[in-house]
Design a protein around this motif. Sequence first.
Motif, PDB file in Angstrom:
ATOM      1  N   MET A   1       6.660  -6.605  14.930  1.00 55.85           N
ATOM      2  CA  MET A   1       5.728  -6.094  15.916  1.00 55.85           C
ATOM      3  C   MET A   1       4.350  -5.953  15.262  1.00 55.85           C
ATOM      4  SD  MET A   1       5.705  -2.404  17.878  1.00 55.85           S
ATOM      5  CE  MET A   1       7.323  -2.697  18.585  1.00 55.85           C
ATOM      6  N   ILE A   2       3.330  -6.517  15.933  1.00 56.80           N
ATOM      7  CA  ILE A   2       1.970  -6.392  15.430  1.00 56.80           C
ATOM      8  C   ILE A   2       1.455  -4.989  15.736  1.00 56.80           C
ATOM      9  CG2 ILE A   2      -0.381  -7.269  15.564  1.00 56.80           C
ATOM     10  CD1 ILE A   2       1.541  -9.193  14.294  1.00 56.80           C
ATOM     11  N   ARG A   3       1.038  -4.277  14.711  1.00 53.49           N
ATOM     12  CA  ARG A   3       0.512  -2.930  14.878  1.00 53.49           C
ATOM     13  C   ARG A   3      -0.978  -2.914  14.592  1.00 53.49           C
ATOM     14  NH1 ARG A   3       4.937   1.669  13.685  1.00 53.49           N
ATOM     15  NH2 ARG A   3       6.730   0.547  14.489  1.00 53.49           N
ATOM     16  N   SER A   4      -1.708  -2.141  15.391  1.00 55.27           N
ATOM     17  CA  SER A   4      -3.155  -2.015  15.218  1.00 55.27           C
ATOM     18  C   SER A   4      -3.516  -0.545  15.124  1.00 55.27           C
ATOM     19  CB  SER A   4      -3.899  -2.665  16.388  1.00 55.27           C
ATOM     20  OG  SER A   4      -3.633  -4.055  16.433  1.00 55.27           O
ATOM     21  N   LEU A   5      -4.308  -0.201  14.120  1.00 53.90           N
ATOM     22  CA  LEU A   5      -4.755   1.172  13.915  1.00 53.90           C
ATOM     23  C   LEU A   5      -6.270   1.203  14.006  1.00 53.90           C
ATOM     24  CD1 LEU A   5      -2.547   2.031  10.803  1.00 53.90           C
ATOM     25  CD2 LEU A   5      -2.036   2.511  13.192  1.00 53.90           C
ATOM     26  N   LEU A   6      -6.794   1.928  14.971  1.00 55.83           N
ATOM     27  CA  LEU A   6      -8.234   2.021  15.157  1.00 55.83           C
ATOM     28  C   LEU A   6      -8.817   2.993  14.138  1.00 55.83           C
ATOM     29  CD1 LEU A   6     -10.383   0.857  17.071  1.00 55.83           C
ATOM     30  CD2 LEU A   6     -10.164   2.953  18.423  1.00 55.83           C
ATOM     31  N   LEU A   7      -9.890   2.580  13.462  1.00 51.41           N
ATOM     32  CA  LEU A   7     -10.546   3.426  12.476  1.00 51.41           C
ATOM     33  C   LEU A   7     -11.827   3.998  13.063  1.00 51.41           C
ATOM     34  CD1 LEU A   7     -10.204   1.166   9.325  1.00 51.41           C
ATOM     35  CD2 LEU A   7      -8.707   3.018  10.042  1.00 51.41           C
ATOM     36  N   ALA A   8     -12.227   5.134  12.574  1.00 53.73           N
ATOM     37  CA  ALA A   8     -13.464   5.773  13.049  1.00 53.73           C
ATOM     38  C   ALA A   8     -14.662   4.999  12.513  1.00 53.73           C
ATOM     39  CB  ALA A   8     -13.525   7.217  12.582  1.00 53.73           C
ATOM     40  N   GLN A 299       2.946   1.831   7.909  1.00 55.65           N
ATOM     41  CA  GLN A 299       4.317   2.313   7.870  1.00 55.65           C
ATOM     42  C   GLN A 299       5.214   1.306   7.155  1.00 55.65           C
ATOM     43  OE1 GLN A 299       5.236   3.036  12.036  1.00 55.65           O
ATOM     44  NE2 GLN A 299       4.771   5.211  11.797  1.00 55.65           N
ATOM     45  N   VAL A 300       6.205   1.827   6.448  1.00 54.85           N
ATOM     46  CA  VAL A 300       7.140   0.996   5.695  1.00 54.85           C
ATOM     47  C   VAL A 300       8.555   1.294   6.168  1.00 54.85           C
ATOM     48  CG1 VAL A 300       8.047   0.409   3.409  1.00 54.85           C
ATOM     49  CG2 VAL A 300       5.615   0.973   3.689  1.00 54.85           C
ATOM     50  N   ASP A 336       1.805  -6.673  10.691  1.00 58.57           N
ATOM     51  CA  ASP A 336       3.092  -6.923  11.326  1.00 58.57           C
ATOM     52  C   ASP A 336       4.061  -5.897  10.754  1.00 58.57           C
ATOM     53  OD1 ASP A 336       5.253  -7.920  12.647  1.00 58.57           O
ATOM     54  OD2 ASP A 336       5.291  -9.863  11.650  1.00 58.57           O
ATOM     55  N   GLY A 337       4.342  -4.853  11.549  1.00 58.16           N
ATOM     56  CA  GLY A 337       5.088  -3.755  10.957  1.00 58.16           C
ATOM     57  C   GLY A 337       6.095  -3.126  11.877  1.00 58.16           C
ATOM     58  N   PRO A 338       6.833  -2.156  11.344  1.00 58.24           N
ATOM     59  CA  PRO A 338       6.615  -1.610   9.995  1.00 58.24           C
ATOM     60  C   PRO A 338       6.883  -2.635   8.903  1.00 58.24           C
ATOM     61  CG  PRO A 338       8.671  -0.783  10.903  1.00 58.24           C
ATOM     62  CD  PRO A 338       7.991  -1.522  12.011  1.00 58.24           C
ATOM     63  N   LYS A 345       2.607  -4.161  -5.530  1.00 53.47           N
ATOM     64  CA  LYS A 345       1.222  -3.688  -5.616  1.00 53.47           C
ATOM     65  C   LYS A 345       0.278  -4.879  -5.576  1.00 53.47           C
ATOM     66  CE  LYS A 345      -1.950  -0.992  -8.525  1.00 53.47           C
ATOM     67  NZ  LYS A 345      -2.097  -0.199  -9.767  1.00 53.47           N
ATOM     68  N   GLY A 346      -0.737  -4.805  -4.735  1.00 54.22           N
ATOM     69  CA  GLY A 346      -1.681  -5.905  -4.602  1.00 54.22           C
ATOM     70  C   GLY A 346      -1.260  -6.978  -3.620  1.00 54.22           C
ATOM     71  N   GLN A 347      -0.092  -6.827  -3.002  1.00 56.32           N
ATOM     72  CA  GLN A 347       0.376  -7.815  -2.026  1.00 56.32           C
ATOM     73  C   GLN A 347      -0.435  -7.707  -0.744  1.00 56.32           C
ATOM     74  OE1 GLN A 347       4.624  -7.670  -1.332  1.00 56.32           O
ATOM     75  NE2 GLN A 347       4.444  -8.633   0.683  1.00 56.32           N
ATOM     76  N   GLN A 348      -0.863  -8.854  -0.220  1.00 58.15           N
ATOM     77  CA  GLN A 348      -1.601  -8.829   1.045  1.00 58.15           C
ATOM     78  C   GLN A 348      -0.634  -8.523   2.181  1.00 58.15           C
ATOM     79  OE1 GLN A 348      -4.219 -12.178   1.867  1.00 58.15           O
ATOM     80  NE2 GLN A 348      -3.966 -11.889   4.076  1.00 58.15           N
ATOM     81  N   VAL A 349      -0.885  -7.429   2.893  1.00 58.36           N
ATOM     82  CA  VAL A 349       0.052  -6.983   3.925  1.00 58.36           C
ATOM     83  C   VAL A 349      -0.628  -6.684   5.258  1.00 58.36           C
ATOM     84  CG1 VAL A 349       1.758  -6.054   2.310  1.00 58.36           C
ATOM     85  CG2 VAL A 349      -0.151  -4.607   3.068  1.00 58.36           C
ATOM     86  N   ALA A 350      -1.949  -6.698   5.304  1.00 59.84           N
ATOM     87  CA  ALA A 350      -2.644  -6.324   6.535  1.00 59.84           C
ATOM     88  C   ALA A 350      -4.012  -6.997   6.580  1.00 59.84           C
ATOM     89  CB  ALA A 350      -2.793  -4.804   6.628  1.00 59.84           C
TER      90      ALA A 350
END
Length: 392
Positions: A1-8, A299-300, A336-338, A345-350
């Motif tokens: 599932m594609i997740r989107s988090l809006l930032l301020a 989220q993981v 694409d999460g969770p 560490k350093g893996q491209q995830v988002a």
Amino acid sequence: MIRSLLLATSATGLLATAAPAAAPPFDTPAKVAYLLDLSSGAELLNKNADVRMPPASMAKMMTTEVAFELIDQGKLPLSKMCTVRPETWQRWHGPQAGSTMFLSVNEQVSVENLLHGIVTLSGNDASVVLAECIAGTEQAFAGQMNALAQKLGLKNSHFGNANGWPDEGVTYVTARDLAGLARASIERHPKLYKQFYGQPSFTWGKTLGSGQDITQANRNPILGKIPGADGLKTGHTEEAGYGFTGSAEQNGRRLIMVIAGLDSFNARISESTKLMNWGFNAWQTKPLYAANAKVGDAQVQLGSEGTVGLIAPKAIAITFPAGLAVGDPRLKIRYDGPLKAPIAKGQQVAQLVVTLPDGTVQQTPLVAAEAVEEAGFLGRFWAGLKQMLGMA
């Protein structure tokens, strides 16, 4: 599932509110033109960037990238010696064989020197000798090229040989994919990129009769003309016309350009120079995040931790027309999460997705701030129980 988090947006604290900024115009006779700003992920110019085309010698960027991958994995020493097979020499010497490193039959040449011969001299002979040295046959090496293309996400490219020689349409690329390939060499193999790309000339081979050393200049049309230019590769065949994939960095800002389908050597020089100058002069950047700054969390699933921090692997900026203000952008983290553990560490995830007031979208990668291992038995049991009870 594609997740989107809006930032301020206010978290940036850098941009003044203003009317949307219009993109400055650029016109070129090239059939294909593409310009990418790596600092922001912004596409500054897109003219037929997804149209399939023959790459000519720009295909040698993939030959080089396969070698770079193997070298950095410790599987291919730069000192390894490769033999110029008589059959390969016969096919790839003389005027009918195009650009050449001037290799000799049965000559022993190191991987390091072959790479110089490919990158600086565009040697068709060097490309095939290296391919055979790595994979046994050029056909087998083409399989490695295509496997790596798939791994790098080059969705609209296919390679049938190691040097881009016309092969009735088997080998094709797009400008977007060539830019992605250039980006891979620059970002995945920075030391090798610096070592091999951007050399003004290379000396190999001897002239007939007098036996003098043969020095050939790099054909890169922006080298020495654009400050910070350091790559990448030209290409020319009757079928493809004159093309070039190039890159330059100024004040920490790197651009990648692809131009193709031009009708002359001189047009390639003038259009490449104009496009790169336009990219640096007609556009400006504003910083959003410093390198290694935390941007958010993801989220993981079934991990030793329930979330992982997301950081900028390098400084992230936005790009907009020079001399104009730009309104507050809308910032969003997409993944694409969770995410599924384990995560390195350093893996491209988002991705950080930045939408400017005029609707322009710029995307840059985010990486995991730390490693997350798989959860142990109790962790997996508790996660499964929470899911059954609707607590997840």
